[in-house]
Design an enzyme around this catalytic site. Structure first.
Site, mmCIF file in Angstrom:
data_model
loop_
_atom_site.group_PDB
_atom_site.id
_atom_site.type_symbol
_atom_site.label_atom_id
_atom_site.label_comp_id
_atom_site.label_asym_id
_atom_site.label_seq_id
_atom_site.Cartn_x
_atom_site.Cartn_y
_atom_site.Cartn_z
ATOM 1 N N GLU A 1 0.825 -1.214 0.000
ATOM 2 C CA GLU A 1 0.000 0.000 0.000
ATOM 3 C C GLU A 1 0.855 1.257 0.000
ATOM 4 O OE1 GLU A 1 -2.900 -0.533 -0.741
ATOM 5 O OE2 GLU A 1 -3.048 -2.647 -0.218
ATOM 6 N N HIS B 1 1.833 2.287 -3.425
ATOM 7 C CA HIS B 1 0.801 2.965 -4.220
ATOM 8 C C HIS B 1 0.901 4.486 -4.123
ATOM 9 C CE1 HIS B 1 -1.445 -0.191 -6.050
ATOM 10 N NE2 HIS B 1 -1.781 -0.789 -4.916
ATOM 11 N N GLU C 1 -1.075 -1.720 -9.925
ATOM 12 C CA GLU C 1 -0.981 -2.942 -9.133
ATOM 13 C C GLU C 1 0.275 -3.757 -9.447
ATOM 14 O OE1 GLU C 1 -2.637 -3.200 -6.681
ATOM 15 O OE2 GLU C 1 -4.473 -2.060 -7.003
#
Length: 740
Positions: A480, A483, A502
């Site tokens: 995460e 990202h 992703e």
């Protein structure tokens, strides 16, 4: 373009006409009501139009015309008053009274399922007086189309920005005596184009404008996927009001937010990454090209904490007994789909001990540092960019907070808290400057459908990552965190290319986690090879058990990134329920990046990755942008048949296993760690296949006789419960001896 979608279709329509006009800033003013499970309030949108957005008004016909022959109906507007000397400000108290009515005293009768089958019911019109003939004057007026679903829109009005005190500084006149539509739009233009070093002043004026009085209602209509707004006499986007206010409320069953209870049984609501994004939370422009900033004020009962994607660590402001207000803002333009909110009885957890190194690394930047503008080469639109701030570029660990239900406090302290600075520091060591100035981490309710979700300044984590060892929690946290660079700071211009987000996050979670563990190079390589083996098995299963058309990373091929003349488009498979459970974009994207890293070598590849981040942060890209920059940084004699066309053909535009990956996995020998795991698995498979010996009859007979004897004795000498328990324990022990 009123799309009447067939329920069997799985594509997601993006309806907003972003080629004509773009939202540059949102101001949300919301109340959260847990009793009715409704969020209600207003949103003010500030627009910018220009020559590159101007289209012929004839495209309005495509935007509005229904497949049926029924004409579109719009709400009756009120006459526009002259606000030249009106300096009143909008009062939230009086404004919220409007939520009991729809139009002029009419109850809100909009459908509760969010799909308005009856146009009259949807727009609150009981007369056909205001029906629009698409072949007459209707197609001569500009139509604003916003993405909207599962919302009760109650009122749309133009905002009189000229009534804000001090706003005349944005005009050529020292005193506003005559106020026209052109003047109001000029004020908005000057406001949205202020230099980045005046961002605080800009936010203040946005807030002032959002509280300004209205100067006339606008016609509007809703259908399944959109809100359509027009103003009589406004024939182009330039003529259309550039600041409008929409009063609305969500619906309990709206698909953008989830009303539920946390692990402690307390009510909460949060955005959980819906396939329809935020269009059931507020009317917006969903296409990623519509990058905007926002600020939001959210009111809730005093027992609740409001978390949001915002640059500031908001603190509650007491409004009245039992009610608090929270304010967040964002100065980096982002797609509206990245807006995130969570309201619940969360508990903030702080580490018991902070080392001096951690405190120094995560210190907040002073206003003088954050307000400074530094000369640098950035390709994005102007905003207060951290990559141009020397103090931000040396910030190894950004400030962070952790929130969770009270019952998970111990698990968070044991598993999560100590990992955050390690993972943030590891990410910085690989990629450099953190794109965002701070981070909140929330352990979301048990109904959260995945392990994690990243948004600007906030990460949602599943409670599942708190179980077991730190490996699951650490790898998911690293995913995460990745990202922040890939998916947020650099976004995909076409949402079908989600591998750009992703695939990168999956590849970098291994790299970050190895750095956080401070593994030796050979240990990191073995751990990453083991993960590659596991992902290879998952990818094979995915390919065998999923439709071929959903295995393609670039399904639109040469049409990727294309939109209609109005800016509307369709996201292929965006509503397919199977897509939520598929990992093909994660896995094939991961293996492509791993393939490229092996071809270039780690040192060259990660040096390029830092250049890629610096080149494209704050922007939207397509696959070819990444690949072309990559090939430009490889000497021609070292490319070895690498080309954009070959990568498209082998990796991005074909289903199944990419041929280069198939050859690489067949030729690769297992690493030592993978061999150990394989040997252990095979051992237990063999053990489970052995025939099991039946219990000897003699042992069973001895055990039964012993139990019978003990039973007789217990009835004679063990009247009390604790003695019976003791005898039962002795019996079991004797039975075990008998079996042995």
């Amino acid at each position: 373009m009123d799309l009447k979608l067939d329920p069997s279709r799985d594509d997601l329509p993006l309806m907003a006409n972003t080629s004509h006009i773009l939202v540059k800033h949102y101001v949300l003013d919301l109340n959260v009501d847990f009793e009715s499970q409704i969020i209600e309030g207003s949103i003010v949108l500030f627009f910018e139009s220009g020559n590159r957005f101007e289209k012929q008004s004839g495209s309005t016909k495509e935007t509005c015309q229904s497949e049926s022959s029924e004409a579109c109906r719009f709400r009756t507007p009120e006459p526009c008053h002259s606000p030249g000397t009106d300096t009143r400000t909008f009062s939230p108290k009086t404004g919220y009274n409007d939520f009991a009515i729809c139009g002029k005293g009419e109850k809100d009768t909009s459908g509760k399922d969010g799909n308005h089958d009856n146009p009259e019911q949807a727009s609150g019109i009981s007369s056909s007086k205001y029906c629009c003939d698409t072949g007459n004057h209707r197609n001569e007026e500009f139509l604003l189309v916003l993405d909207c679903c599962d919302l009760s829109v109650l009122k749309v009005e133009e905002v009189d920005v000229a009534a804000v005190p001090g706003i005349e500084k944005f005009t050529r006149s020292p005193k506003l005596t005559v106020v026209s539509e052109e003047l109001r739009n000029q004020i908005v233009h000057e406001l949205v184009t202020l230099p980045a070093d005046r961002w605080r002043e800009q936010l203040d004026y946005y807030a002032g404008c959002s509280q300004a009085p209205g100067c006339g209602e606008l016609l509007f209509d809703t259908d399944t996927w959109s809100l359509q707004i027009r103003k009589t006499g406004a024939h182009t986007a330039t003529d259309f009001p550039h600041a409008i206010r929409i009063r609305y409320s969500t619906k309990p069953q709206g698909r953008s937010v989830t009303w539920t209870s946390d692990q402690s049984g307390r009510p909460c609501v949060y955005t959980m990454g819906s396939p329809i994004n935020n269009r059931a939370l507020f009317p917006c422009q969903e296409p990623p090209v519509a990058m905007s900033t926002w600020q939001a004020t959210v009111r809730a009962a005093a027992s609740f904490v409001v978390l949001m994607s915002g640059e500031n660590s908001a603190k509650p402001t007491q409004l009245q007994e039992g009610c608090t207000s929270w304010h967040y803002y964002v100065t980096m333009p982002m797609p509206a789909s990245t807006f995130t909110i969570a309201v619940g009885s969360w508990t903030e957890m702080k580490p018991e001990i902070c080392s001096p190194k951690d405190l120094a690394a995560e210190r907040s930047l002073s206003p003088s540092e954050t307000d400074s503008r530094y000369v640098g080469i950035c390709g994005h639109v102007e905003y207060p960019c951290r990559f141009q701030n020397p103090s931000a570029t040396t910030q190894e660990i950004i400030p962070h907070r952790v929130f969770a239900p009270l019952c998970l406090q111990g698990a968070c302290r044991e598993t999560l808290l100590h990992l955050i600075p390690l993972c943030l520091s590891a990410a910085y060591s690989v990629l450099g400057t953190h794109p965002f100035s701070r981070l909140d981490i929330l352990i979301v309710p048990a109904n959260f459908p995945s392990l994690g979700m990243a948004s600007p300044h906030i990460i949602f984590l599943s409670q599942s990552v708190l179980t077991g060892t730190s490996h699951l929690c650490g790898t998911r946290l690293c995913h995460e965190i990745a990202h922040a660079w890939f998916g947020l700071a650099i976004g995909a211009r076409d949402w079908t290319e989600e591998w750009l987000s992703e695939g990168f996050a999956t590849h970098l979670e291994d790299v970050f986690w190895a750095a956080a563990q401070q593994l030796a190079p050979h240990e990191a390589q073995e751990q990453q090879e083991l993960k590659a083996c596991l992902r290879w098995l998952r990818l094979q299963d995915e390919v065998r058990n999923s439709p071929q058309e959903m295995q393609v990373l670039r399904p639109n091929k040469e049409k990727t990134g294309h939109v209609s003349d109005s800016g509307s488009s369709v996201i292929k498979h965006g509503l397919n329920p199977e897509k939520v459970f598929m990992q093909v974009h994660y896995l094939k994207g991961y293996f492509l990046l791993r393939f490229l890293a092996q071809r270039l070598g780690d040192e060259t590849y990660f040096a390029f990755l830092r250049k890629y981040v610096h080149t494209f942060h704050g922007q939207l890209i397509l696959s070819q942008d990444f690949l072309q920059l990559l090939l430009e940084n490889i000497p021609e004699e070292e490319r070895l048949e690498l080309s954009v066309e070959n990568i498209f053909r082998d990796w991005l535009e074909s289903s199944g296993i990419p041929q280069p990956l198939q050859r690489e996995r067949q030729a690769r020998a297992e690493c030592g760690l993978a061999r150990q795991v394989s040997a252990e698995v095979e051992k237990w498979i063999r053990v489970n296949r052995r025939p099991r010996k039946r219990k000897r009859r003699e042992a069973e007979e001895v055990f039964e006789k012993y139990l019978l004897t003990c039973g007789k004795q217990s009835r004679l000498s063990c009247p009390r419960k604790e003695n019976r328990t003791a005898v039962r324990g002795q019996s079991l022990e004797a039975g075990n001896r008998a079996r042995n």
